[in-house]
Enzyme design. Structure first.
Site, PDB file in Angstrom:
ATOM      1  N   HIS A  58       0.864  -1.178   0.000  1.00  0.00           N
ATOM      2  CA  HIS A  58       0.000   0.000   0.000  1.00  0.00           C
ATOM      3  C   HIS A  58       0.900   1.227   0.000  1.00  0.00           C
ATOM      4  CE1 HIS A  58      -3.695   2.327   0.754  1.00  0.00           C
ATOM      5  NE2 HIS A  58      -2.877   3.135   1.431  1.00  0.00           N
ATOM      6  N   CYS A  59       0.741   2.070  -1.015  1.00  0.00           N
ATOM      7  CA  CYS A  59       1.610   3.241  -1.175  1.00  0.00           C
ATOM      8  C   CYS A  59       0.953   4.466  -0.536  1.00  0.00           C
ATOM      9  CB  CYS A  59       1.875   3.497  -2.661  1.00  0.00           C
ATOM     10  SG  CYS A  59       2.950   4.910  -2.964  1.00  0.00           S
ATOM     11  N   PRO A  60       1.497   4.987   0.561  1.00  0.00           N
ATOM     12  CA  PRO A  60       0.886   6.155   1.204  1.00  0.00           C
ATOM     13  C   PRO A  60       0.992   7.421   0.360  1.00  0.00           C
ATOM     14  CG  PRO A  60       2.983   5.604   2.263  1.00  0.00           C
ATOM     15  CD  PRO A  60       2.682   4.492   1.299  1.00  0.00           C
ATOM     16  N   GLU A  97      -1.912   6.886  -1.801  1.00  0.00           N
ATOM     17  CA  GLU A  97      -3.130   6.527  -1.073  1.00  0.00           C
ATOM     18  C   GLU A  97      -3.925   5.473  -1.849  1.00  0.00           C
ATOM     19  OE1 GLU A  97      -4.846   6.227   2.229  1.00  0.00           O
ATOM     20  OE2 GLU A  97      -3.371   7.824   2.039  1.00  0.00           O
TER      21      GLU A  97
END
EC number: 2.3.1.225
Length: 267
Positions: free
Chosen positions: A126-128, A131
């Protein structure tokens, strides 16, 4: 109601990325960099090329962050009748399990993302910064985005360096070049991060593994009893499958082939 905080944070992150991208581009045009010199001399090819690359990287970013990464649907899709040789190849006890959070049956290599609250096929991470999850559907575009973004960052780094003036009194330098120097530091940091990300993802893709599988292989049911990666078919075939979808086929088939090869070697 539950999705509203996620959508709100996603909008904030994407807006911040867009503003930062065009803000840095504007700084490079307003200061005495080669970009501005080309523009003043009427040589517009390179400035326009740079702007197109910036726009392309931004569009790729938005595409990856907004698209479905490969969510697992609760309703099974109708499938064609499997061929006889494929049926014979797939074992009867492939280690699938039902997700304890969203209760869908997870295909091989899928994982539940707590931030997205969905299961994602071929989950990578999951890439912050986006998002959004990086999964089966958007992972190739994610790698393409990293490559294009690195080109833009390195070119921007060169342009920022071309406008720095070091032989000035401190006060005058801070007023005339302080913002450009801050931009140079930001570009240096981002270029380093993106370089490491791109190198690591190309390495993982060449081995047909994911970030999650690479870090947590000892905890994953279909990997922890294996001495080698059951999905690895060599760098060339792995890269061809990742970027071009060739050769195609379900992950269960690759897992079954490796299982069959391992059984024959034991015998």
């Amino acid at each position: 109601m539950a999705l509203w905080p996620l959508l709100n944070s996603g909008m904030l992150v994407r807006t911040g990325h867009t503003v930062l991208t065009w803000g840095i581009t504007l700084v490079l045009f307003l200061h005495d960099t080669e970009l501005r010199q080309w523009e003043e001399q009427g040589e517009l090819f390179l400035p326009l090329t740079f702007l197109l690359l910036v726009l392309g990287s931004l569009l790729l970013y938005l595409a990856v962050s907004l698209m479905d990464p490969g969510y697992v649907t609760a309703q099974p899709q109708p499938q064609e009748e499997p061929k006889e040789e494929q049926t014979a190849m797939v074992p009867q006890a492939i280690p699938l399990r039902r997700c304890r959070y969203c209760l869908v049956l997870q295909p091989l290599r899928a994982r539940h993302c707590r931030e997205c609250r969905r299961c994602v096929r071929r989950y990578d991470h999951h890439c912050p910064w986006m998002e959004n999850c990086v999964g089966e559907r958007n992972h190739p575009l994610f790698v393409a985005y990293l490559a294009l973004q690195l080109v833009v960052l390195l070119w921007g780094l060169y342009l920022a360096w071309s406008g720095l003036q070091f032989f000035q009194p401190w006060g005058l330098w801070l007023r005339s070049t302080g913002l450009l120097f801050t931009t140079f530091l930001l570009l240096s940091f981002f270029a380093l991060v993106v370089s490491l990300l791109l190198a690591s993802h190309l390495y993982l893709v060449a081995r047909n593994t994911t970030t999650w599988e690479f870090i947590s292989s000892h905890r994953i049911a279909y990997l922890r009893q294996r001495t080698s990666n059951p999905f690895d078919r060599g760098p060339t075939r792995n890269l061809a499958h990742f970027f071009c979808g060739w050769p195609s086929g379900p992950w269960e088939t690759l897992w079954a082939e490796e299982e069959e090869e391992g059984s024959s070697q034991v015998v």
